[in-house]
Scaffold this active site. Structure first.
Site, PDB file in Angstrom:
ATOM      1  N   HIS A 107      -6.756  -4.194  -5.240  1.00 21.15           N
ATOM      2  CA  HIS A 107      -6.733  -5.585  -5.003  1.00 21.15           C
ATOM      3  C   HIS A 107      -6.300  -5.766  -3.880  1.00 21.15           C
ATOM      4  O   HIS A 107      -5.782  -5.144  -2.986  1.00 21.15           O
ATOM      5  CB  HIS A 107      -5.460  -5.801  -6.079  1.00 21.15           C
ATOM      6  CG  HIS A 107      -4.155  -4.995  -5.784  1.00 21.15           C
ATOM      7  ND1 HIS A 107      -4.181  -3.905  -6.320  1.00 21.15           N
ATOM      8  CD2 HIS A 107      -2.830  -5.143  -5.288  1.00 21.15           C
ATOM      9  CE1 HIS A 107      -2.952  -3.234  -6.130  1.00 21.15           C
ATOM     10  NE2 HIS A 107      -2.016  -4.135  -5.194  1.00 21.15           N
ATOM     11  N   HIS A 109      -3.985  -8.910  -1.696  1.00 20.52           N
ATOM     12  CA  HIS A 109      -2.883  -9.652  -1.555  1.00 20.52           C
ATOM     13  C   HIS A 109      -3.347 -11.035  -0.819  1.00 20.52           C
ATOM     14  O   HIS A 109      -3.743 -10.780   0.189  1.00 20.52           O
ATOM     15  CB  HIS A 109      -1.584  -9.446  -1.025  1.00 20.52           C
ATOM     16  CG  HIS A 109      -1.075  -8.060  -1.775  1.00 20.52           C
ATOM     17  ND1 HIS A 109       0.056  -8.119  -2.552  1.00 20.52           N
ATOM     18  CD2 HIS A 109      -1.463  -6.663  -1.742  1.00 20.52           C
ATOM     19  CE1 HIS A 109       0.320  -6.837  -3.318  1.00 20.52           C
ATOM     20  NE2 HIS A 109      -0.529  -6.227  -2.518  1.00 20.52           N
TER      21      HIS A 109
END
Ligand code: 5GP
Length: 144
Positions: A107, A109
């Site tokens: 992922h 941010h």
């Protein structure tokens, strides 16, 4: 735990992708899902995760999938900027627990920053409520 352990299909983001756990979504297509971080380091902290792949981190990510995924990261980052008008925007990504990673599905941010406003703690601040996140998510969705 090393950088190259097996992918755990029961990690929290895999559950979110399968719809087994709730999330405050802002964007979804066949490549990526973006949703609000539930322990936000700043208002508008958004996560973008790839679909179709079982990649724990950037090193695991098949390079054929990387370009389209990073395009989604940029798309969501632009929407966060348009929606919230921050002074700056952190786009970050951790690989392995010693580097700060706490959820082992790749992922990025997206963390808006404002002059003079300190950054909250990573993955350990207060949990935001749906009532707090929804109006922010709505503004980001409207900018996409
Ligand atoms: P990492 O530490 O792996 O770079 O980032 C994981 C992020 O996921 C953290 O910022 C943390 O606040 C967030 N997070 C952890 N559990 C959940 C969850 O159940 N839902 C959402 N939306 N975010 C989560």
């Amino acid at each position: 735990m090393t950088l190259h352990d097996a992918y755990d299909p029961n990690n929290i983001f895999a559950k979110i992708l399968r719809g087994e756990m709730p999330s405050m979504k802002v964007y979804e297509d066949d490549v990526a899902l973006a949703f609000m971080d539930v322990f936000p380091q700043s208002e508008g902290h958004t996560l973008v995760i790839p679909k179709q792949v079982e990649a724990r981190n950037l090193l695991d990510m098949p390079s054929d999938y990387l370009g389209s995924y990073v395009q989604r990261v940029q798309k969501v980052a632009r929407a966060v900027e348009a929606a919230l008008s921050p002074d700056g925007l952190v786009v970050s990504q951790f690989n392995g627990a010693p580097a700060g990673q706490t959820v082992f599905h790749l992922h990025f941010h997206i963390i808006p920053r404002w002059e003079g406003k300190p950054l909250g703690r990573h993955a350990s601040g207060g949990m935001a409520t749906a009532e707090e996140l929804e109006p922010i998510a709505k503004r980001i969705r409207a900018a996409l």
